[in-house]
Design a protein around this motif. Structure first.
Motif, short mmCIF file in Angstrom:
data_model
loop_
_atom_site.label_atom_id
_atom_site.label_comp_id
_atom_site.label_asym_id
_atom_site.label_seq_id
_atom_site.Cartn_x
_atom_site.Cartn_y
_atom_site.Cartn_z
N PHE A 39 0.87 -1.18 0.00
CA PHE A 39 0.00 0.00 0.00
C PHE A 39 0.91 1.23 0.00
CE2 PHE A 39 -2.92 3.24 1.56
CZ PHE A 39 -4.02 2.97 0.76
N ILE A 55 -4.79 1.97 -9.20
CA ILE A 55 -6.08 1.88 -8.51
C ILE A 55 -6.19 0.54 -7.77
CG2 ILE A 55 -7.34 0.90 -10.49
CD1 ILE A 55 -8.75 3.59 -8.14
N PHE A 93 -6.50 0.16 -4.05
CA PHE A 93 -7.72 0.58 -3.34
C PHE A 93 -8.91 -0.34 -3.60
CE2 PHE A 93 -5.09 4.14 -4.64
CZ PHE A 93 -4.80 4.72 -3.41
N THR A 94 -8.75 -1.30 -4.49
CA THR A 94 -9.92 -2.10 -4.90
C THR A 94 -9.85 -3.57 -4.48
OG1 THR A 94 -8.91 -2.61 -7.03
CG2 THR A 94 -10.33 -0.67 -6.94
N GLN A 95 -8.75 -3.95 -3.86
CA GLN A 95 -8.57 -5.36 -3.48
C GLN A 95 -8.77 -6.28 -4.69
OE1 GLN A 95 -11.12 -6.17 -0.12
NE2 GLN A 95 -10.26 -4.49 1.06
N LYS A 134 -10.93 -6.25 -6.89
CA LYS A 134 -12.34 -6.52 -7.20
C LYS A 134 -12.79 -5.59 -8.32
CE LYS A 134 -13.36 -8.09 -2.56
NZ LYS A 134 -13.78 -7.66 -1.22
N PRO A 135 -13.92 -5.89 -8.96
CA PRO A 135 -14.37 -5.01 -10.05
C PRO A 135 -14.72 -3.61 -9.55
CG PRO A 135 -15.66 -7.05 -9.97
CD PRO A 135 -14.83 -7.02 -8.74
N LEU A 136 -14.24 -2.61 -10.26
CA LEU A 136 -14.62 -1.22 -9.96
C LEU A 136 -15.41 -0.72 -11.16
CD1 LEU A 136 -14.52 1.48 -8.45
CD2 LEU A 136 -12.28 1.89 -9.47
N ILE A 137 -16.72 -0.61 -10.97
CA ILE A 137 -17.54 -0.10 -12.07
C ILE A 137 -17.83 1.38 -11.81
CG2 ILE A 137 -18.59 -2.34 -12.62
CD1 ILE A 137 -21.14 -0.96 -11.16
N MET A 138 -17.80 2.15 -12.86
CA MET A 138 -18.03 3.59 -12.72
C MET A 138 -18.62 4.13 -13.99
SD MET A 138 -14.56 5.06 -11.01
CE MET A 138 -13.41 4.19 -12.02
N ARG A 139 -19.27 5.25 -13.86
CA ARG A 139 -19.80 5.94 -15.03
C ARG A 139 -19.22 7.34 -15.12
NH1 ARG A 139 -25.36 4.52 -16.75
NH2 ARG A 139 -25.89 2.50 -15.83
N THR A 148 -12.13 10.07 -10.12
CA THR A 148 -11.09 9.13 -9.70
C THR A 148 -9.73 9.59 -10.19
OG1 THR A 148 -12.69 7.33 -9.81
CG2 THR A 148 -10.37 6.70 -9.75
N GLU A 162 -14.67 6.88 -5.21
CA GLU A 162 -15.36 6.06 -6.23
C GLU A 162 -15.20 4.56 -5.97
OE1 GLU A 162 -13.90 8.99 -6.89
OE2 GLU A 162 -15.91 9.82 -7.16
N VAL A 212 -16.95 -0.66 -5.29
CA VAL A 212 -16.40 -2.00 -5.03
C VAL A 212 -17.07 -2.59 -3.79
CG1 VAL A 212 -14.30 -3.27 -4.40
CG2 VAL A 212 -14.16 -1.36 -6.02
N TYR A 213 -17.28 -1.75 -2.79
CA TYR A 213 -17.60 -2.28 -1.46
C TYR A 213 -19.07 -2.13 -1.06
CZ TYR A 213 -12.55 -1.98 -1.47
OH TYR A 213 -11.23 -2.12 -1.83
#
Lengths: 243, 132
Positions: free
Chosen positions: A73, A93, A96-98, A100-105, A112, B102, B106-107
């Motif tokens: 980190f 990124i 910060f996301t472990q 996992k999927p980060l979905i964003m619009r 971000t 953002e 995820v969480y």
């Protein structure tokens, strides 16, 4: 008074100790932007330059695989200090996301990107290499909007299908008067010259080509093997173009 | 601390605004602080005061207005407050959202339909409302 975002004023300051900022872009996915970015960073570092590497492919970050680092980190110190891996300062990124999927619009991508530039305190660098996502959306547009001294490095493969989109990116950047260092033809197969000819007609330098390697993944995460790999030798000629 | 990075942005921007308004000394800075970023106001205030030293902001009163965060599902339309789901997060998840709000996608998911596709309608981060 309209609400004002205080982060915007700090971005240039965060980058003031970085001599050159090079986004590696294509417009098209799957042409090897991340591979080229990572090799470029490693080989510049081998030449004793101070190098930073930023993964801005927010939907599909991958440089951490190349660098074999996803569980560190960034150090907290009046913001975040990038993770130092083999003397390359790295930010992604992924921290910060472990994973996992980060979905964003839309605007969330913009936010971000701004947040990453606001909180990241880069050490003084000769080069910051930015691995760009495919497409010509928020990340590209915001980078151009917020940072005024970018030098784009374009990557394509040897196919007309990729070049169809890459050409659009080149034309867009040229129209905006944004410097383009040149183009790298990655995963070159055959001996056709149409990519080089296309560069000539577009008026941008054809920096060189990199062969197709079907065993490239064997090198990921192993610093010494990467440095001594055949692809490294090819890319080092490209590095000479910069430094 | 992340608060210092944001405070630096606030001080820089407030100085720019003051200059544009031809203020010789700033009396008040009005800030809106969104819930999602989980700013530690004590640290933030200390950072702002430290960074304002020897500037025209030095003796300014800093007024904070906390505003709660609301989320709205893009799939089923359900609206809920960040507070409702915040307590289900562990410390690591809260920290990730603190640094990059953002990553909330995820969480956190919509309590009604389970989708991660939602919008932050209010309360994301820090904004300057005015410099007087």
């Amino acid at each position: 008074m309209k609400l004002i975002d205080p982060r915007l004023s700090i971005i240039e300051k965060r980058l003031e100790n970085i001599k050159r900022i090079i986004p590696v872009a294509s417009g098209k996915g799957g042409v090897g932007k991340s591979t080229v970015s990572a090799f470029l960073a490693l080989l510049l570092k081998e030449k004793n330059y101070k190098v930073g590497l930023l993964d801005l492919d927010l939907y599909g970050p991958s440089l951490h695989i190349f660098l074999n680092n996803s569980h560190s980190f960034p150090k907290e110190e009046y913001g975040l200090i990038p993770v130092n891996i083999n003397n390359i300062d790295f930010m992604s990124i992924i921290y910060f996301t472990q994973n996992k999927p980060l979905i964003m619009r839309g605007k969330e991508l913009t936010d971000t990107l701004i947040e990453i530039f606001t909180i990241t305190r880069w050490n003084p660098l000769d080069f910051l290499i930015i691995d760009m996502p495919p497409g010509m959306g928020e990340i590209l547009l915001d980078l151009i909007r917020l940072i005024n001294r970018l030098e784009f490095l374009i990557v394509t493969n040897s196919t007309r299908i990729a070049m169809e989109t890459v050409e659009k990116l080149i034309n867009f950047l040229k129209e905006q008067n944004i410097p383009i260092l040149g183009l790298i033809e990655n995963m070159k197969i055959g001996d056709q010259d149409f990519v080089r000819e296309k560069c000539n007609s577009l008026g941008i330098p054809y920096i060189g080509n990199i062969s197709f390697y079907d065993n490239l993944e064997n090198y990921y995460g192993n610093y010494n093997e990467i440095i001594n790999s055949p692809i490294s030798k090819e890319i080092s000629q490209i590095v000479n173009f910069f430094a | 601390m992340h608060e210092w990075a944001l405070a630096e942005g606030v001080v820089n921007t407030a100085l720019e605004i003051a200059q544009n308004k031809n203020l010789r000394r700033v009396k008040t800075i009005l800030l809106k602080v969104g819930e999602i970023q989980q700013i530690d106001l004590e640290v933030f205030d200390f950072a702002l005061k430290e960074l304002s030293k020897d500037t025209i902001l030095e003796k300014a009163e800093i007024k904070y207005e906390n505003f709660p965060a609301y989320l709205s599902c893009n799939v089923c339309g359900y609206k809920w407050s960040f507070y409702e789901t915040f307590n289900k997060l562990n410390e690591e998840e809260k920290e990730a959202i603190h640094f990059v709000p953002e990553t909330i996608h995820v969480y956190i998911k919509c309590p009604k339909c389970g989708s991660h596709d939602f919008e932050i309608t209010e309360g994301r981060g820090v904004f300057i409302e005015d410099v007087l």
